[in-house]
Design an enzyme around this catalytic site. Structure first.
Site, PDB file in Angstrom:
ATOM      1  N   HIS A   3      -0.845  -2.677  -4.444  1.00 50.30           N
ATOM      2  CA  HIS A   3      -0.282  -3.585  -5.456  1.00 50.30           C
ATOM      3  C   HIS A   3      -0.274  -2.994  -6.863  1.00 50.30           C
ATOM      4  O   HIS A   3      -0.623  -3.664  -7.843  1.00 50.30           O
ATOM      5  CB  HIS A   3      -1.057  -4.907  -5.455  1.00 50.30           C
ATOM      6  CG  HIS A   3      -0.907  -5.708  -4.189  1.00 50.30           C
ATOM      7  ND1 HIS A   3       0.208  -5.655  -3.397  1.00 50.30           N
ATOM      8  CD2 HIS A   3      -1.754  -6.591  -3.571  1.00 50.30           C
ATOM      9  CE1 HIS A   3       0.058  -6.478  -2.353  1.00 50.30           C
ATOM     10  NE2 HIS A   3      -1.125  -7.037  -2.428  1.00 50.30           N
ATOM     11  N   ARG A  22       0.792  -1.235   0.000  1.00 52.76           N
ATOM     12  CA  ARG A  22       0.000   0.000   0.000  1.00 52.76           C
ATOM     13  C   ARG A  22       0.821   1.281   0.000  1.00 52.76           C
ATOM     14  O   ARG A  22       1.889   1.335   0.608  1.00 52.76           O
ATOM     15  CB  ARG A  22      -0.919   0.012   1.237  1.00 52.76           C
ATOM     16  CG  ARG A  22      -2.002  -1.030   1.155  1.00 52.76           C
ATOM     17  CD  ARG A  22      -2.806  -1.142   2.432  1.00 52.76           C
ATOM     18  NE  ARG A  22      -3.854  -2.160   2.263  1.00 52.76           N
ATOM     19  CZ  ARG A  22      -3.624  -3.479   2.306  1.00 52.76           C
ATOM     20  NH1 ARG A  22      -2.408  -3.934   2.554  1.00 52.76           N
ATOM     21  NH2 ARG A  22      -4.609  -4.320   2.106  1.00 52.76           N
ATOM     22  N   HIS A  40       3.336 -12.680  -5.396  1.00 50.97           N
ATOM     23  CA  HIS A  40       2.157 -12.827  -4.537  1.00 50.97           C
ATOM     24  C   HIS A  40       1.599 -14.254  -4.619  1.00 50.97           C
ATOM     25  O   HIS A  40       0.386 -14.455  -4.751  1.00 50.97           O
ATOM     26  CB  HIS A  40       1.101 -11.800  -4.965  1.00 50.97           C
ATOM     27  CG  HIS A  40       0.139 -11.415  -3.889  1.00 50.97           C
ATOM     28  ND1 HIS A  40      -0.753 -12.299  -3.323  1.00 50.97           N
ATOM     29  CD2 HIS A  40      -0.087 -10.233  -3.273  1.00 50.97           C
ATOM     30  CE1 HIS A  40      -1.485 -11.671  -2.410  1.00 50.97           C
ATOM     31  NE2 HIS A  40      -1.096 -10.410  -2.356  1.00 50.97           N
ATOM     32  N   GLU A  61       5.372 -12.356   0.985  1.00 56.45           N
ATOM     33  CA  GLU A  61       5.766 -11.418  -0.059  1.00 56.45           C
ATOM     34  C   GLU A  61       6.996 -10.651   0.404  1.00 56.45           C
ATOM     35  O   GLU A  61       6.902  -9.800   1.287  1.00 56.45           O
ATOM     36  CB  GLU A  61       4.619 -10.447  -0.337  1.00 56.45           C
ATOM     37  CG  GLU A  61       3.323 -11.124  -0.736  1.00 56.45           C
ATOM     38  CD  GLU A  61       2.099 -10.283  -0.379  1.00 56.45           C
ATOM     39  OE1 GLU A  61       1.962  -9.175  -0.899  1.00 56.45           O
ATOM     40  OE2 GLU A  61       1.290 -10.744   0.445  1.00 56.45           O
TER      41      GLU A  61
HETATM   42  C1  GLA Z   1      -1.869  -8.416   0.218  1.00 59.60           C
HETATM   43  C2  GLA Z   1      -2.499  -7.398   1.079  1.00 59.60           C
HETATM   44  C3  GLA Z   1      -3.751  -7.961   1.578  1.00 59.60           C
HETATM   45  C4  GLA Z   1      -4.619  -8.390   0.452  1.00 59.60           C
HETATM   46  C5  GLA Z   1      -3.984  -9.407  -0.320  1.00 59.60           C
HETATM   47  C6  GLA Z   1      -4.835  -9.813  -1.494  1.00 59.60           C
HETATM   48  O1  GLA Z   1      -1.284  -9.414   0.942  1.00 59.60           O
HETATM   49  O2  GLA Z   1      -1.690  -6.969   2.134  1.00 59.60           O
HETATM   50  O3  GLA Z   1      -4.386  -7.004   2.343  1.00 59.60           O
HETATM   51  O4  GLA Z   1      -4.870  -7.321  -0.378  1.00 59.60           O
HETATM   52  O5  GLA Z   1      -2.756  -8.892  -0.770  1.00 59.60           O
HETATM   53  O6  GLA Z   1      -6.147  -9.960  -1.198  1.00 59.60           O
END
Ligand code: GLA
Length: 390
Positions: free
Chosen positions: A145, A120, A219, A355
């Site tokens: 993302h 984010r 991811h 991730e």
């Molecule tokens: C990441 C985000 C989560 C969510 C997933 C996908 O891990 O941190 O909050 O958005 O991707 O759903």
């Protein structure tokens, strides 16, 4: 078995391609490791077309141990990844769909490369060298993302890659100046390698013509049971004394908080489900684990980040990375509405993500390690997911 079938499929694809174009299934598309009794394989076949008419290709990589990885050019997505259990039985250990359409219609980033900025950026805004940039917002008021059409939703260019002990594919993408609001033409490449040590090795590179934030990650949703049950019994170790606590919008507060005495303490291998529903503000914000851990390390060296052990199959996954952080997401948003590969329903917490990354919202957090790539510099990171069983 696999090889015979794969050969037939490969031959069929090759013949089909010869009709329309010159066949490219030459020595570079499948080769034998010389001087060895075992062989690595790479097959390439069409995997459908996007709604705007772009052809998508699927690479099937196979290493000398029999492990396979399927990677498609849409989203640079790992479609399947097989690994042996303690009895030598191979299972697909990542979530996803059987067909391209599923990924296009409704995917929570299954197996994808996310970017230009994975995770984010608060309010989709940041200021760099005196200019404020506004990004696409796609997670409430925040940018997540890479935005509405991030790297997970574009078709990448592809070419085979060969290493002495690995078979792979290089995917490249040009992210244009202004795409999703980011400055600069960014040339990004991701090399996926399946090594003979049962590793999925991912090498990232990028260059830009204007200063821009970059934070590219993978991811993948793992389920080391092979999708037989949720992931709460998996035992996780995170090599991190601290994590980045978040607010209700999952934006870091800026603090690096010790994990000691909290449900975020995974310094010793602990079942993911042991504390996930504890009465804890951070877990409430994430609906479970959905946080960034600050890896114990100095500089951009490759170090152990995480280990996950699945007791019923004996599968062990280790994650090593040059990155300073790791987002551990426990699949809290999975709720049984998605039916994935082989008709498996992805119930709550049916897959987990690890991730490797820079910390979320770094462009707005001057104390965090910088994510700014400048012209003339090369962004380079590597992450290795290694598989064994005991
Ligand atoms: C990441 C985000 C989560 C969510 C997933 C996908 O891990 O941190 O909050 O958005 O991707 O759903």
């Amino acid at each position: 078995m696999f090889r015979d079938k794969a050969r037939r499929v490969g031959l069929a694809v090759c013949l089909a391609m010869m009709v329309t174009t010159l066949c490219s299934c030459g020595a570079s598309d499948r080769w034998t490791k010389s001087g060895s009794a075992t062989e690595m394989d790479r097959l390439v076949r069409p995997f459908g077309t996007t709604p705007d008419g772009q052809a998508v290709r699927l690479y099937t990589l196979r290493n000398a141990q029999g492990m396979t990885a399927q990677i498609m050019t849409y989203g640079a997505i790992v479609v399947s990844l097989t690994a042996p259990d303690k009895n030598g039985t191979f299972d697909d250990i990542v979530l996803g769909y059987d067909h391209l359409a599923g990924y296009i219609e409704d995917s929570p980033y299954f197996g994808a490369i996310v970017g230009r900025y994975g995770n984010r950026i608060a309010k989709g805004r940041f200021t760099l060298d005196g200019t404020t940039y506004t990004l696409a917002t796609n997670d409430g008021e925040n940018h997540l993302h890479g935005g509405i059409k991030g790297f997970d939703k574009v078709v990448w260019d592809d070419e085979p890659v060969d290493r002495a002990d690995a078979v792979g594919v290089k995917l490249t993408y040009l992210s244009k100046d202004g795409e999703e609001g980011y400055p600069g033409d960014l040339k990004v490449s991701v090399i996926y390698l399946l090594t003979n040590r049962n590793e999925l090795r991912i090498e990232y590179e990028a260059t830009t013509d204007k200063a821009t934030p970059v934070n590219v990650t993978h991811h993948g949703y793992f389920n080391l049971t092979g999708g037989r049950r949720d992931i709460l019994g998996h035992e996780l170790m995170l090599n991190a004394d601290r994590f980045t606590p978040v607010d209700a919008g999952l934006i870091p507060t800026g603090e690096l908080r010790p994990v000691q005495g909290t449900p975020m303490d995974f310094r010793k291998r602990t079942a993911i489900g042991a504390r996930i529903d504890d009465d804890d503000e951070q877990l409430r914000f994430g609906g479970g684990y959905d946080h960034n851990w600050v890896l114990n390390k100095k500089g951009n060296v490759m170090t152990l980040a995480a280990e996950v052990y699945e007791p019923t199959t004996g599968r062990l996954m280790t994650v090593r990375t040059t990155e300073p952080g790791i987002q551990f997401y426990a699949g809290n948003f999975l709720d049984g509405t998605i039916t994935g590969k082989n008709g498996v329903v992805y119930e709550h917490r049916y897959g987990f993500c690890l991730e490797t990354q820079h910390y979320p919202d770094s462009p707005n957090q001057p104390e965090f390690p910088s994510t700014i790539l400048r012209p003339g510099r090369i962004y380079r990171t590597t992450t290795v997911y290694a598989f064994s069983a005991r």
